[in-house]
Design a protein around this motif. Structure first.
Motif, PDB file in Angstrom:
ATOM      1  N   THR A 104     -38.422  98.366-117.646  1.00  0.00           N
ATOM      2  CA  THR A 104     -39.381  98.895-116.669  1.00  0.00           C
ATOM      3  C   THR A 104     -40.081 100.154-117.167  1.00  0.00           C
ATOM      4  OG1 THR A 104     -37.631 100.087-115.462  1.00  0.00           O
ATOM      5  CG2 THR A 104     -38.133  97.844-114.740  1.00  0.00           C
ATOM      6  N   PHE A 105     -39.526 101.322-116.868  1.00  0.00           N
ATOM      7  CA  PHE A 105     -40.267 102.550-117.181  1.00  0.00           C
ATOM      8  C   PHE A 105     -40.237 102.899-118.662  1.00  0.00           C
ATOM      9  CE2 PHE A 105     -36.000 104.006-115.962  1.00  0.00           C
ATOM     10  CZ  PHE A 105     -35.684 104.931-116.955  1.00  0.00           C
ATOM     11  N   GLY A 106     -39.209 102.451-119.392  1.00  0.00           N
ATOM     12  CA  GLY A 106     -39.200 102.694-120.836  1.00  0.00           C
ATOM     13  C   GLY A 106     -40.351 101.966-121.513  1.00  0.00           C
ATOM     14  N   ASN A 134     -32.358  92.235-107.616  1.00  0.00           N
ATOM     15  CA  ASN A 134     -31.057  92.201-108.296  1.00  0.00           C
ATOM     16  C   ASN A 134     -31.162  92.087-109.816  1.00  0.00           C
ATOM     17  OD1 ASN A 134     -29.502  92.340-105.900  1.00  0.00           O
ATOM     18  ND2 ASN A 134     -29.901  90.172-105.522  1.00  0.00           N
ATOM     19  N   LYS A 135     -32.362  92.205-110.340  1.00  0.00           N
ATOM     20  CA  LYS A 135     -32.533  92.126-111.792  1.00  0.00           C
ATOM     21  C   LYS A 135     -32.148  93.459-112.446  1.00  0.00           C
ATOM     22  CE  LYS A 135     -36.890  90.879-111.604  1.00  0.00           C
ATOM     23  NZ  LYS A 135     -38.238  90.447-112.024  1.00  0.00           N
ATOM     24  N   PHE A 136     -31.832  93.401-113.727  1.00  0.00           N
ATOM     25  CA  PHE A 136     -31.568  94.591-114.536  1.00  0.00           C
ATOM     26  C   PHE A 136     -30.509  95.497-113.890  1.00  0.00           C
ATOM     27  CE2 PHE A 136     -36.428  94.138-114.728  1.00  0.00           C
ATOM     28  CZ  PHE A 136     -36.364  93.048-115.586  1.00  0.00           C
ATOM     29  N   LYS A 137     -29.350  94.924-113.599  1.00  0.00           N
ATOM     30  CA  LYS A 137     -28.297  95.690-112.920  1.00  0.00           C
ATOM     31  C   LYS A 137     -27.773  96.836-113.774  1.00  0.00           C
ATOM     32  CE  LYS A 137     -26.813  91.993-109.821  1.00  0.00           C
ATOM     33  NZ  LYS A 137     -25.678  91.137-109.369  1.00  0.00           N
ATOM     34  N   LEU A 138     -27.720  96.618-115.101  1.00  0.00           N
ATOM     35  CA  LEU A 138     -27.308  97.694-115.987  1.00  0.00           C
ATOM     36  C   LEU A 138     -28.445  98.686-116.163  1.00  0.00           C
ATOM     37  CD1 LEU A 138     -25.402  95.747-118.800  1.00  0.00           C
ATOM     38  CD2 LEU A 138     -24.413  97.110-116.941  1.00  0.00           C
ATOM     39  N   TYR A 139     -28.137  99.973-116.072  1.00  0.00           N
ATOM     40  CA  TYR A 139     -29.183 100.994-116.202  1.00  0.00           C
ATOM     41  C   TYR A 139     -29.954 100.849-117.515  1.00  0.00           C
ATOM     42  CZ  TYR A 139     -31.467 105.385-117.257  1.00  0.00           C
ATOM     43  OH  TYR A 139     -32.404 106.317-117.630  1.00  0.00           O
ATOM     44  N   ALA A 140     -29.246 100.562-118.612  1.00  0.00           N
ATOM     45  CA  ALA A 140     -29.910 100.445-119.920  1.00  0.00           C
ATOM     46  C   ALA A 140     -30.959  99.350-119.905  1.00  0.00           C
ATOM     47  CB  ALA A 140     -28.875 100.174-121.009  1.00  0.00           C
ATOM     48  N   ASP A 141     -30.671  98.222-119.242  1.00  0.00           N
ATOM     49  CA  ASP A 141     -31.643  97.120-119.141  1.00  0.00           C
ATOM     50  C   ASP A 141     -32.812  97.515-118.244  1.00  0.00           C
ATOM     51  OD1 ASP A 141     -30.086  95.528-120.773  1.00  0.00           O
ATOM     52  OD2 ASP A 141     -29.035  94.569-119.091  1.00  0.00           O
TER      53      ASP A 141
END
Length: 255
Positions: free
Chosen positions: A201-203, A189-196
């Protein structure tokens, strides 16, 4: 007559592609590094140079704090603390492997026993019977890389991204849905916003991989449905295996 097992001088990680695409539950980066380092102790060949099959592989392995600290360029005192913590985590952690052909998801325990020796600064773990077939050395269905290739990464997401890219190193691209990436990175449930999610993660992973391996020229494209990003296509320079696969040569992609 006792079987002779020959080990590589450079620790290598052999892992089933199914296991590589598994959900690794609640491992943090250090836990995952230790898990991979223990896997690197499994490999070997017999005197005829043939990969050992699951029934011939040793299930019990020892890892010292010094080995961990040396492999991942960390402080020895941290190594002592971390192998103690990870010893407990390994016993409590399962991986979730998709059996697409059977429309099933299998929960597989990593270890059957895990012991920490405080005076010697080492852990002794025994892998379960269920996980061993996923750690055997059937090259056609498994991926292989040297553990030193991931030694400088500071995030579990970078390590996981690098592992996933290994499956596609001959093609030079990999596409995954956002839903699948969330599973592969085990973010729950972490990083619910796509930008986060992207940034953490992959950024971050792409930046770190390029910092360590600039010749890969790793980048990504966002695939959208309307305004929503639904998938990521990773693009990089393909590699060509030479010899036993331990050395890689960059092969530029043709347009």
């Amino acid at each position: 007559m006792e079987n002779t097992v020959l080990k590589s001088q450079t620790p290598k990680i052999y892992k089933s592609k199914k296991l590589n695409s598994a959900d690794f539950g609640n491992f943090n980066h250090s836990d995952y590094q230790i898990f991979l380092q223990l896997i690197s102790k499994i490999g070997g060949v017999d005197k005829e140079g043939k990969y050992l099959q699951p029934e011939k592989l040793q299930r019990e392995h020892i890892l010292t704090a010094k080995e961990y600290a040396n492999a991942f360029n960390t402080d020895l005192s941290f190594g002592y603390k971390q192998i103690k913590k990870s010893c407990k985590k390994l016993m409590k952690t399962s991986v979730f492997v998709e059996k697409i052909e059977d429309n099933e998801v299998w929960e597989i325990n990593v270890c059957s026993t895990a012991k920490y020796n405080q005076s010697e600064g080492k852990i002794t773990i025994q892998f379960t019977d269920m996980i061993m077939p996923y750690l055997a050395q059937v090259k056609e269905k498994f991926l292989l890389y040297n553990i030193k290739e991931i030694s400088n990464f500071d995030s579990i997401y970078t390590t996981r991204l690098y592992e996933l890219l290994q499956e596609y190193k001959k093609t030079g691209w990999m596409e995954k849905s956002i839903k699948n990436l969330r599973k592969l990175f085990a973010v729950k449930n972490k990083f619910k916003l796509y930008a986060d999610f992207k940034r953490r993660t992959f950024g971050h992973g792409c930046k770190e991989i390029n910092r360590n391996y600039p010749d890969m020229e790793l980048c990504f494209e966002e695939k959208k449905e309307g305004r929503k990003v639904v998938a990521i296509k990773f693009i990089f320079k393909a590699v060509k295996e030479k010899g036993n696969g331990s050395k890689l040569q960059i092969v530029p992609q043709r347009s």
